[in-house]
Design an enzyme around this catalytic site. Structure first.
Site, PDB file in Angstrom:
ATOM      1  N   HIS A  16      15.768  23.133 -39.992  1.00 50.29           N
ATOM      2  CA  HIS A  16      17.067  23.648 -39.553  1.00 50.29           C
ATOM      3  C   HIS A  16      16.821  24.860 -38.668  1.00 50.29           C
ATOM      4  CE1 HIS A  16      21.458  24.308 -39.880  1.00 50.29           C
ATOM      5  NE2 HIS A  16      21.113  25.566 -39.688  1.00 50.29           N
ATOM      6  N   CYS A  17      17.290  24.791 -37.429  1.00 48.34           N
ATOM      7  CA  CYS A  17      17.025  25.854 -36.456  1.00 48.34           C
ATOM      8  C   CYS A  17      18.250  26.760 -36.333  1.00 48.34           C
ATOM      9  CB  CYS A  17      16.686  25.239 -35.096  1.00 48.34           C
ATOM     10  SG  CYS A  17      16.301  26.471 -33.825  1.00 48.34           S
ATOM     11  N   PRO A  18      18.157  28.032 -36.733  1.00 46.37           N
ATOM     12  CA  PRO A  18      19.310  28.930 -36.584  1.00 46.37           C
ATOM     13  C   PRO A  18      19.638  29.236 -35.132  1.00 46.37           C
ATOM     14  CG  PRO A  18      17.380  30.139 -37.339  1.00 46.37           C
ATOM     15  CD  PRO A  18      17.006  28.690 -37.371  1.00 46.37           C
TER      16      PRO A  18
END
Length: 375
Positions: free
Chosen positions: A182-184
């Site tokens: 999951h890439c912020p």
């Protein structure tokens, strides 16, 4: 005299009888407390007993509130990170157009002007396209209808079958097909349908930052020297103003436009160089994963499986790896030679191979290497 002795003896007998009763009651209370403790301990162990429980499970349970807090903070900060990426990139583009482009047009030769205009705008288009697609494209999720869904395991959060290479994202609270992480900075998961967009954005952003750092090195040196000269002249101007006479005039000062120009060039070079180092390392890491045909999550799974089989004298091979060259062709969606131009060097919204539910042999793979073991 005898009556007094009888009375004293009666009082002593009564006192001893009370002490005996107190001791009996004390021992009875202690025994009841011990029985309650053993019973509660037995009930607790019967409720929490699990043959698969180990130290890792206990630590995960203890850190569950922290995981919950991190997931919710990351979900909220994702919007801030996306706005930060857009703001910083826009500031660099504005500095290039306002400060550097007029200088390039005035001082560079026509050949170099054409090169900078062509490469710079191509790189910018690729960055904007892939970042927009990485944000807006869903990574892919298993279908809601689970009748015909073939799963290799059950998700303990969704309580539903998970296809191969699918993992649950605690931030999105959904299972993601071929989940990488999951890439912020995208406020989105990187999965089956947007993995290529994410990697292409990292690659072209790194190339753009390296291009700006190399092209602006001489300008950065001049701007930094000018800023140091500004500080020195400002100090001299203050000293002269403190001891000013009729025969002394303060040294000339830089205008606001000159100060803004030099500081903007320094800001551009420092930011681009920093991003090029950090994002370049991340891009190389993902390039190595793509070469091996695995994701960030699968790397840890494969490493543990490789170590486990190595102790038994066996060899582990990744069942989703078709060889270094074919792995890149599958990842980029290159089915024929012209696709290197139309799908890699130009913006292309083409879909990846497969649906993410099953992993058949892609058509671009020349031959399949039979794995010894599958994960």
């Amino acid at each position: 005299m005898r009556s007094r002795q009888r009375m004293f003896a009666a009082v002593m007998r009564l006192l001893l009888k009370c002490l005996r009763l107190g001791r009996r009651r004390h021992f009875k209370l202690v025994r009841q407390a011990e029985q309650l403790w053993h019973y509660g301990h037995l009930c607790l162990r019967s409720l929490l007993y699990n043959s698969f429980t180990n130290g890792d499970v206990v630590l995960d349970s203890l850190f569950e509130p922290i995981y919950w807090l991190v997931d919710h903070v990351t979900r909220w900060f994702g919007v801030v990170f996306v706005a930060l990426v857009i703001g910083l990139t826009s500031s660099i583009v504005a500095i290039v157009y306002i400060c550097l482009l007029p200088l390039i047009l005035q001082t560079y030769t026509p050949a170099w002007i054409c090169w900078h205009l062509a490469y710079g705008h191509w790189n910018l288009i690729m960055i904007v396209f892939h970042y927009y697609m990485a944000i807006t494209t869903s990574p892919g999720h298993p279908p809601q209808a689970k009748d015909d869904l073939t799963g290799v395991s059950i998700c303990r959060k969704c309580i539903a079958p998970k296809p191969a290479r699918t993992h649950h994202c605690s931030i999105c609270n959904r299972c993601v097909l071929k989940m990488d992480h999951h890439c912020p900075w995208l406020n989105n998961c990187v999965g089956h349908y947007n993995h290529r967009y994410f990697f292409s954005f990292c690659l072209f952003m790194t190339m753009g930052c390296i291009y700006c750092s190399i092209s602006g090195w001489e300008m950065f040196r001049d701007a930094y020297a000018a800023i140091e000269r500004m500080k020195l002249l400002e100090k001299e101007r203050l000293q002269v103003a403190a001891n000013q006479t009729y025969y002394q005039t303060p040294p000339p000062t830089f205008s606001f436009r000159q100060r803004a120009f030099h500081k903007s060039v320094v800001y551009l070079w420092v930011l681009c160089s920093s991003v090029a180092l950090a994002l370049g390392a991340l891009t190389l890491w993902h390039a190595a994963l793509i070469t091996r045909g695995e994701t960030s999550i699968e790397r840890h799974i494969n490493k543990k499986e490789r170590q486990r089989l190595q102790k038994k004298g066996k060899v582990f091979r990744n069942p989703y790896s078709y060889g270094s060259w074919d792995n890149w062709k599958v990842f980029l969606g290159v089915d024929m030679p012209r696709h290197w131009l139309t799908r890699v060097l130009l913006p292309s919204p083409h879909l990846p191979h497969g649906t993410g539910l099953s992993w058949d042999l892609p058509p671009c793979v020349t031959k399949q290497r039979a794995p010894l073991l599958a994960i």
